[in-house]
Design an enzyme around this catalytic site. Sequence first.
Site, PDB file in Angstrom:
ATOM      1  N   GLY A  52       9.047  36.638  23.883  1.00  0.00           N
ATOM      2  CA  GLY A  52       8.422  36.200  22.629  1.00  0.00           C
ATOM      3  C   GLY A  52       6.921  36.407  22.736  1.00  0.00           C
ATOM      4  N   ASP A 242       5.179  41.119  16.874  1.00  0.00           N
ATOM      5  CA  ASP A 242       4.592  41.330  18.192  1.00  0.00           C
ATOM      6  C   ASP A 242       3.202  41.933  18.086  1.00  0.00           C
ATOM      7  OD1 ASP A 242       7.726  41.528  18.483  1.00  0.00           O
ATOM      8  OD2 ASP A 242       6.910  40.925  20.428  1.00  0.00           O
TER       9      ASP A 242
HETATM   10  C1  LIG Z   1       7.705  34.329  18.174  1.00  0.00           C
HETATM   11  S1  LIG Z   1       8.538  35.612  19.045  1.00  0.00           S
HETATM   12  C2  LIG Z   1       7.788  37.012  18.355  1.00  0.00           C
HETATM   13  C3  LIG Z   1       8.578  38.297  18.595  1.00  0.00           C
HETATM   14  O1  LIG Z   1       8.760  38.588  20.003  1.00  0.00           O
HETATM   15  C4  LIG Z   1      10.117  39.012  20.221  1.00  0.00           C
HETATM   16  O2  LIG Z   1      10.230  40.103  21.115  1.00  0.00           O
HETATM   17  P1  LIG Z   1      10.973  39.901  22.567  1.00  0.00           P
HETATM   18  O3  LIG Z   1      12.200  39.063  22.354  1.00  0.00           O
HETATM   19  O4  LIG Z   1      11.264  41.319  23.013  1.00  0.00           O
HETATM   20  O5  LIG Z   1       9.927  39.240  23.433  1.00  0.00           O
HETATM   21  C5  LIG Z   1      10.619  39.414  18.846  1.00  0.00           C
HETATM   22  O6  LIG Z   1      10.140  40.704  18.465  1.00  0.00           O
HETATM   23  C6  LIG Z   1       9.980  38.305  18.019  1.00  0.00           C
HETATM   24  O7  LIG Z   1      10.013  38.531  16.638  1.00  0.00           O
END
Ligand SMILES: CSC[C@H]1O[C@H](OP(=O)(O)O)[C@H](O)[C@@H]1O
Length: 370
Positions: A52, A242
């Site tokens: 996240g 992100d």
């Molecule tokens: C508040 S989480 C934001 C964002 O990060 C996640 O990516 P990952 O699970 O690969 O770290 C996802 O894209 C969320 O939307």
Amino acid sequence: MKVNDQAWRSIWREGAILHVVDQTVLPHRFVSRTLHNVADVADAIQNMVVRGAPLIGVTGAYGVALAARHDASDATLNAAAATLIATRPTAINLRWAVEQTLAQLLALDVSLRASAAFALADALAEADVDTNAAIGRHGAALLRQRWENLGRPARLNVLTHCNAGWLGCVDWGTALAALYQAHDSGVPVHVWIDETRPRNQGASLTTWELAAHGVPATLIVDNAGGLLMQQGQVDACIVGADRITARGDVCNKVGTYLKALAAQAHQVPFYVAAPVSTIDWQAWDGPREIEIEVRAASEVTHITGRTTEGRVVQVQLAPPGTAAHNPAFDVTPATLVSAIVTEQGAVAATAAGLQPLRPAHQATAAASAI
Ligand SMILES: CSC[C@H]1O[C@H](OP(=O)(O)O)[C@H](O)[C@@H]1O
């Protein structure tokens, strides 16, 4: 957020030891891991024990602090920062938090760095909690406005992708913060949860989070979202981010772009919830400027689950030797985004870049897709 009536955060510190919720074994087991040094932190970020965008930023800051506790020299801190930033290139929060913590420590005399280090990371963690609570308030207001514009239906069906919940932050979440606060304020939200292949953050994490908070939700395969929108069963989409460019292009978990395309085709408002720290003011053209993390093929050819005895196992889906390409993110052009909800309120993409959404614009954003 609450789990079994006990308040939890995704990361916490006891002295010089860092604890994180291990997201690789949820929802089967709710356990924490301890991180003692930069290598532990880098491994936890790279292997998505913590994940996240906002959370990996805060975790990276604690990684710099752990380095400083061990050896606060410029060389060690610069090396630690480089190691942490290299773990995952797409979410700007990681680079932003690590570089900010590094700069503040390097500005101090070496003798003062170790004692200051954790305080700096603690401050980022506390700021994340307050920021996401504010994102939740603004996002809930937008969802309420959408619900009222639709004539207060029995259910407000909201689709979300991946996990932008408290597990992706220190607490609250971003997209899920809006859903939690809308639910708590009486808006009858029902959430369509995209499973979110290949790491299944939706199926494993968002299902678990929303169930723990009593938010009605239904798990769907990623490819069902377009059909549900075509059938008029999606009243809004809300996702995390992100990295967001100054123009308003949104980089988020792979699959987001396809949902945004379907949302525009069916006049479904498409909201993005993210802290201002996720905006990369140096970037404009997202598809050309944002580096997309490409992860291991094994995440596509294999899947992780639990045996009936509760053991977490990985099983093979594709034939041995199958080639697989695994981009972890995609970029949704600003033209497909109805509003971006930050802790400062809702903003919209314009030809001149991101601008605060005036109430009148906000009403438009809640009325239909821009
Ligand atoms: C508040 S989480 C934001 C964002 O990060 C996640 O990516 P990952 O699970 O690969 O770290 C996802 O894209 C969320 O939307």
